[in-house]
Design a protein around this motif. Structure first.
Motif, PDB file in Angstrom:
ATOM      1  N   GLY A   1       7.564 106.882  75.327  1.00 35.08           N
ATOM      2  CA  GLY A   1       6.850 106.194  74.259  1.00 35.08           C
ATOM      3  C   GLY A   1       5.825 107.061  73.564  1.00 35.08           C
ATOM      4  O   GLY A   1       5.059 106.576  72.730  1.00 35.08           O
ATOM      5  N   THR A   2       5.819 108.370  73.864  1.00 37.98           N
ATOM      6  CA  THR A   2       4.882 109.295  73.227  1.00 37.98           C
ATOM      7  C   THR A   2       5.637 110.395  72.493  1.00 37.98           C
ATOM      8  O   THR A   2       6.806 110.689  72.787  1.00 37.98           O
ATOM      9  N   THR A   3       4.952 111.013  71.535  1.00 31.07           N
ATOM     10  CA  THR A   3       5.578 112.109  70.788  1.00 31.07           C
ATOM     11  C   THR A   3       5.837 113.302  71.692  1.00 31.07           C
ATOM     12  O   THR A   3       6.817 114.032  71.499  1.00 31.07           O
ATOM     13  N   GLU A   4       4.956 113.517  72.664  1.00 33.92           N
ATOM     14  CA  GLU A   4       5.140 114.638  73.595  1.00 33.92           C
ATOM     15  C   GLU A   4       6.402 114.432  74.436  1.00 33.92           C
ATOM     16  O   GLU A   4       7.181 115.368  74.655  1.00 33.92           O
ATOM     17  N   TYR A   5       6.609 113.222  74.911  1.00 32.78           N
ATOM     18  CA  TYR A   5       7.811 112.906  75.690  1.00 32.78           C
ATOM     19  C   TYR A   5       9.064 113.165  74.862  1.00 32.78           C
ATOM     20  O   TYR A   5      10.062 113.694  75.367  1.00 32.78           O
ATOM     21  N   GLU A   6       9.011 112.795  73.596  1.00 35.34           N
ATOM     22  CA  GLU A   6      10.176 112.975  72.731  1.00 35.34           C
ATOM     23  C   GLU A   6      10.575 114.444  72.627  1.00 35.34           C
ATOM     24  O   GLU A   6      11.755 114.787  72.769  1.00 35.34           O
ATOM     25  N   LEU A   7       9.604 115.318  72.395  1.00 36.84           N
ATOM     26  CA  LEU A   7       9.922 116.741  72.306  1.00 36.84           C
ATOM     27  C   LEU A   7      10.466 117.263  73.625  1.00 36.84           C
ATOM     28  O   LEU A   7      11.488 117.965  73.658  1.00 36.84           O
ATOM     29  N   ILE A   8       9.807 116.926  74.729  1.00 44.11           N
ATOM     30  CA  ILE A   8      10.186 117.454  76.030  1.00 44.11           C
ATOM     31  C   ILE A   8      11.594 117.003  76.424  1.00 44.11           C
ATOM     32  O   ILE A   8      12.369 117.777  76.988  1.00 44.11           O
ATOM     33  N   ASN A   9      11.932 115.761  76.107  1.00 47.48           N
ATOM     34  CA  ASN A   9      13.199 115.199  76.587  1.00 47.48           C
ATOM     35  C   ASN A   9      14.347 115.279  75.591  1.00 47.48           C
ATOM     36  O   ASN A   9      15.515 115.267  75.997  1.00 47.48           O
ATOM     37  N   TYR A  10      14.034 115.373  74.287  1.00 47.15           N
ATOM     38  CA  TYR A  10      15.109 115.383  73.300  1.00 47.15           C
ATOM     39  C   TYR A  10      15.058 116.567  72.342  1.00 47.15           C
ATOM     40  O   TYR A  10      16.027 116.811  71.620  1.00 47.15           O
ATOM     41  N   GLY A  11      13.951 117.290  72.306  1.00 54.51           N
ATOM     42  CA  GLY A  11      13.866 118.457  71.448  1.00 54.51           C
ATOM     43  C   GLY A  11      13.284 118.136  70.080  1.00 54.51           C
ATOM     44  O   GLY A  11      12.442 117.249  69.926  1.00 54.51           O
ATOM     45  N   ILE A  12      13.743 118.852  69.076  1.00 53.81           N
ATOM     46  CA  ILE A  12      13.196 118.771  67.717  1.00 53.81           C
ATOM     47  C   ILE A  12      14.052 117.826  66.879  1.00 53.81           C
ATOM     48  O   ILE A  12      15.278 118.001  66.785  1.00 53.81           O
ATOM     49  N   GLU A  13      13.402 116.828  66.267  1.00 50.87           N
ATOM     50  CA  GLU A  13      14.149 115.885  65.433  1.00 50.87           C
ATOM     51  C   GLU A  13      14.764 116.616  64.244  1.00 50.87           C
ATOM     52  O   GLU A  13      14.139 117.452  63.604  1.00 50.87           O
ATOM     53  N   GLY A  14      16.006 116.301  63.965  1.00 45.91           N
ATOM     54  CA  GLY A  14      16.728 116.949  62.886  1.00 45.91           C
ATOM     55  C   GLY A  14      17.464 118.194  63.329  1.00 45.91           C
ATOM     56  O   GLY A  14      18.332 118.688  62.605  1.00 45.91           O
ATOM     57  N   LYS A  15      17.119 118.698  64.498  1.00 41.15           N
ATOM     58  CA  LYS A  15      17.778 119.895  65.026  1.00 41.15           C
ATOM     59  C   LYS A  15      18.510 119.579  66.331  1.00 41.15           C
ATOM     60  O   LYS A  15      19.697 119.895  66.470  1.00 41.15           O
ATOM     61  N   HIS A  16      17.803 118.957  67.264  1.00 44.02           N
ATOM     62  CA  HIS A  16      18.410 118.594  68.545  1.00 44.02           C
ATOM     63  C   HIS A  16      18.839 117.137  68.593  1.00 44.02           C
ATOM     64  O   HIS A  16      19.660 116.754  69.437  1.00 44.02           O
ATOM     65  N   PHE A  17      18.257 116.300  67.732  1.00 47.30           N
ATOM     66  CA  PHE A  17      18.590 114.879  67.744  1.00 47.30           C
ATOM     67  C   PHE A  17      18.216 114.237  66.410  1.00 47.30           C
ATOM     68  O   PHE A  17      17.446 114.790  65.619  1.00 47.30           O
ATOM     69  N   THR A  18      18.772 113.058  66.208  1.00 49.62           N
ATOM     70  CA  THR A  18      18.351 112.177  65.129  1.00 49.62           C
ATOM     71  C   THR A  18      18.090 110.807  65.743  1.00 49.62           C
ATOM     72  O   THR A  18      18.537 110.519  66.863  1.00 49.62           O
ATOM     73  N   LYS A  19      17.365 109.965  65.016  1.00 52.47           N
ATOM     74  CA  LYS A  19      17.124 108.613  65.527  1.00 52.47           C
ATOM     75  C   LYS A  19      17.143 107.626  64.376  1.00 52.47           C
ATOM     76  O   LYS A  19      16.667 107.900  63.271  1.00 52.47           O
ATOM     77  N   ALA A  20      17.734 106.469  64.660  1.00 54.59           N
ATOM     78  CA  ALA A  20      17.823 105.401  63.659  1.00 54.59           C
ATOM     79  C   ALA A  20      18.132 104.101  64.376  1.00 54.59           C
ATOM     80  O   ALA A  20      18.930 104.064  65.326  1.00 54.59           O
ATOM     81  N   ASP A  21      17.475 103.031  63.945  1.00 52.58           N
ATOM     82  CA  ASP A  21      17.740 101.689  64.466  1.00 52.58           C
ATOM     83  C   ASP A  21      17.626 101.618  65.995  1.00 52.58           C
ATOM     84  O   ASP A  21      18.449 100.980  66.665  1.00 52.58           O
ATOM     85  N   GLY A  22      16.610 102.297  66.521  1.00 53.33           N
ATOM     86  CA  GLY A  22      16.366 102.213  67.957  1.00 53.33           C
ATOM     87  C   GLY A  22      17.302 103.025  68.821  1.00 53.33           C
ATOM     88  O   GLY A  22      17.378 102.817  70.033  1.00 53.33           O
ATOM     89  N   VAL A  23      18.031 103.966  68.217  1.00 51.66           N
ATOM     90  CA  VAL A  23      18.983 104.771  68.979  1.00 51.66           C
ATOM     91  C   VAL A  23      18.730 106.249  68.716  1.00 51.66           C
ATOM     92  O   VAL A  23      18.652 106.681  67.565  1.00 51.66           O
ATOM     93  N   ILE A  24      18.597 107.026  69.803  1.00 50.95           N
ATOM     94  CA  ILE A  24      18.542 108.493  69.735  1.00 50.95           C
ATOM     95  C   ILE A  24      19.966 109.021  69.809  1.00 50.95           C
ATOM     96  O   ILE A  24      20.740 108.627  70.694  1.00 50.95           O
TER      97      ILE A  24
END
Length: 543
Positions: free
Chosen positions: A404-427
C-alpha cells in the motif's frame, strides 16, 4: 540438499567448531560463548506498530496465521519514507538466491532505481542456495572483513550465535521496545517474527525477514489431480492412490527435494498430517522432540510407502531445490513440498497457466499442520560506527515498507511503465520484470514487508490460498523451541540434524526398515538430543 553440499557441511562443520578465528572477525575479541538468555536481562521485543494500510477484501487472523486477502491493487498509495535513507556510500550485502544471477548494475534498470531510492551504491553478493552453507562456514572461519549486511537463513551451523555475537552490531538500544518507532517499516514487523529470530545473550542482533506462518506446505498440480479424480479433502488411502495414479514414465507424483530433517521439506507435510508435534512439544515445562513420537514414525512409513510405489522423482535426494521447483513448474512432478513463500508472482508466471496450482490439505482427521516460525531468517549488520548502523537500519526500514506504499511498489514490481502497468486495480507485469525483480536481485533478503495475499493477475489462486489458510491453520501447532538458544544446539546442532537426516533418508529410500528409526533416535538422544531438551526447558522458563 545436494549430496555434495551435505558432505561440505559435514566437513566444514567439524572445522568451524574448533576454529579460533571467530575472535578475529571484524569487531571481534575472545568470545564468551555465553549466548543463552537464562539469567539475563532480556531486551524487550520491538513494539509492534501496524501500518494503517488499505482495507483487505477478506481479513486475516494473526493468532493462527491467516493472511489478509487483497484481490485488487490499492488505487491510492501512501509514502512510507520521507527521505532517502542512505548517505551515498557503498553498502555490501551477502544474500542467498534461488534464481539465476542478476544482470550487472549498468544493464539493470531495476537495480539502478533501487540504488537511487536508497541513495547508496548497493553491492549485492548473491550466493546460490546449494552453496550458501559452505559460504557461511567459510565466512565464519575467516579473519577477513565482513559484508555490511549478512542475511542469515535458518540453517543450523555450529557456533553461529557466537559468531553473530562477536562480529555483528547489537541493535537492542536502537530498536528494542519503543525505540523501534524511529523505523516505522521495521516497527510494522509482527512480534512473532522477532520471537522466531530470538535473542542472543538477551540482546537483539538482527531484523527478521517476515514470512507467513504456514510452514513448508505441499504444493500440488490440481489439474493433474483432477485427471485422477483426487478429492480436495482426502484421506490416507486416497492420497496414496492419487500419487500412484499420477506416476508414469518420466512423470511422478511426488518430489522430495529436501528429504533431510534439516530442510523440513519432505517430512513436514506428512508429520503434520499424521498429528506429530511441530519440532518439539512442551508439557509441564518439559520438552519432547517430535522424532520420538509414534506419529512421526507413521509419517516415515507414509514416505516409505510412496517411494516403494515409485511415485517419487528418482533424483530427489541429490537434486537441488531450484531444480526440483523447475521440475514442478514444468510438470515433471505433480507435488512438491516447498516454503509457503513460494506462493509468489514470479513462480506463478513460471507456471504460465499450464496448470492450476493448489495447496494440499492434510489427509487425516488428527492432523496438526506445522506452523512456521514467521521468518525466513534475518539481516545482521557488521559492527560499525553508530551513525553507519543507523543508516543500515534506515535502509532495511525502507526495504520493509508495507503493502500500500509507493516504496513497496518499486521494491516488488519495479518501475511503472517499464516493469509493470496498472489499471482498474490490477498490476500487469511486463517482459522486463521476468529478468529484473526483487527475487533475481534478492533485496527481499535484506529487508521485506510483512506478507499479504495479493497475487496480481491470479485472484483465484489468492482466494484459494486464503480458503486453505482458513481451513488448515486453526488446527496448526507452533514449535515451542522457536527462537530459544541452546549451547548444545550451537555447538552440535548440525551434527544432531545429520543423524536424523541420514536416518530419514535411509528409511524413505529403502536402505533401512522403518523399525530402524528407534536406533536413530537413541543415537540422537545420546549424542546431545537429551541435552537440547534440558537446555530449551531452561531457556523457555527464562523467556
Amino acid at each position: 540438499m545436494k549430496r555434495r553440499s551435505l558432505i561440505k557441511i559435514a566437513g566444514a562443520a567439524g572445522a568451524a567448531a574448533t576454529v579460533p578465528a571467530l575472535g578475529a572477525c571484524s569487531g571481534g575479541g575472545p568470545g564468551t560463548g555465553n549466548v543463552g538468555n537464562a539469567g539475563k536481562d532480556l531486551v524487550p521485543w520491538p513494539t509492534y506498530v501496524p501500518f494503517a494500510g488499505p482495507q483487505p477484501d477478506a481479513p486475516g487472523d494473526d493468532t493462527v496465521g491467516v493472511q489478509p486477502l487483497y484481490l485488487n491493487y490499492p488505487a491510492e498509495l501512501k509514502q512510507a519514507v520521507a527521505e532517502s535513507p542512505g548517505d551515498g556510500s557503498e553498502v555490501t550485502a551477502m544474500v542467498i538466491t534461488y534464481e539465476a544471477p542478476p544482470k550487472p548494475l549498468e544493464q539493470n534498470s531495476f537495480w539502478q532505481e533501487i540504488n537511487k531510492a536508497l541513495n547508496i551504491k548497493l553491492n549485492v553478493v548473491v550466493v546460490p542456495d546449494p552453496e550458501y552453507a559452505q559460504k557461511m562456514t567459510t565466512l565464519m572461519a575467516s579473519s577477513g572483513d565482513l559484508p555490511d549486511i549478512v542475511m542469515f537463513n535458518n540453517l543450523n551451523l555450529p557456533r553461529r550465535a557466537e559468531f553473530i555475537q562477536q562480529g555483528f552490531a547489537d541493535l537492542s538500544d536502537l530498536i528494542g521496545g519503543d525505540a523501534v518507532k524511529e523505523y516505522p517499516g521495521i516497527a510494522n514487523i509482527p512480534t512473532y517474527a522477532w520471537q522466531s529470530m530470538g535473542r542472543i545473550g538477551g540482546r537483539i542482533y538482527g531484523v527478521p525477514l517476515e514470512r507467513p506462518l504456514p510452514a513448508n506446505s505441499l504444493f500440488v498440480n490440481r489439474t493433474r489431480l483432477n485427471e485422477v479424480k483426487a478429492p480436495v479433502d482426502w484421506n490416507h488411502d486416497q492420497f496414496l492412490s492419487a500419487m500412484r495414479d499420477l506416476s508414469s514414465a518420466r512423470r511422478w507424483g511426488t518430489g522430495w527435494y529436501k528429504t533431510l530433517f534439516t530442510g523440513l521439506g519432505g517430512i513436514t507435510y506428512h508429520a503434520g498430517a499424521n498429528g506429530a508435534p511441530n519440532g518439539w512439544s512442551l508439557q509441564g515445562g518439559a520438552f519432547t522432540h517430535t522424532v520420538t513420537t509414534p506419529q512421526f514414525e507413521q509419517a516415515l512409513t507414509v514416505m516409505r510407502e510412496l517411494t516403494s510405489a515409485a511415485t517419487h522423482y528418482p533424483d530427489s535426494l541429490t537434486a537441488s531445490s531450484t531444480d526440483m521447483q523447475n521440475n514442478f513448474y514444468n510438470q515433471t512432478v505433480a507435488s512438491l513440498p516447498n516454503g509457503f513463500g513460494a506462493l509468489a508472482l514470479p513462480n506463478l508466471q513460471k507456471i504460465g497457466g499450464k496448470f492450476a496450482l493448489e495447496l494440499a490439505r492434510p489427509y487425516t482427521a488428527q492432523a496438526t499442520p506445522w506452523r512456521g516460525g514467521g521468518n525466513f531468517g534475518f539481516a545482521a549488520f557488521k559492527k560499525a560506527s553508530p551513525e553507519r548502523i543507523k543508516m543500515l537500519l534506515r535502509i532495511v526500514n525502507h526495504l520493509s515498507s508495507p503493502f500500500g506504499t509507493t516504496e513497496y511498489e518499486l521494491i516488488n514490481y519495479g518501475i511503472e511503465g517499464k516493469h509493470f502497468t496498472k489499471a482498474d486495480g490490477v498490476i500487469t507485469t511486463a517482459d522486463l520484470y521476468k529478468t529484473e525483480n526483487s527475487s533475481i536481485l534478492p533485496i527481499r533478503y535484506i529487508g521485506t514487508a510483512p506478507t499479504v495475499l495479493h497475487l496480481p493477475g491470479y485472484p483465484d489462486v489468492a482466494k484459494a490460498a486464503h480458503e486453505w489458510e482458513k481451513a488448515v491453520m486453526p488446527n496448526s501447532v507452533a514449535n515451542p523451541a522457536t527462537g530459544l538458544q541452546s549451547a548444545t544446539n550451537s555447538a552440535k546442532g548440525a551434527q544432531l540434524d545429520q543423524i536424523l537426516g541420514d536416518g530419514i533418508a535411509a528409511i524413505t529410500f529403502g536402505r533401512e526398515p522403518v523399525s530402524s528409526w528407534k536406533d536413530t533416535v537413541s543415537r540422537w538422544k545420546s549424542s546431545g538430543g537429551d541435552q537440547l531438551a534440558e537446555e530449551f526447558a531452561k531457556e523457555h522458563q527464562a523467556a
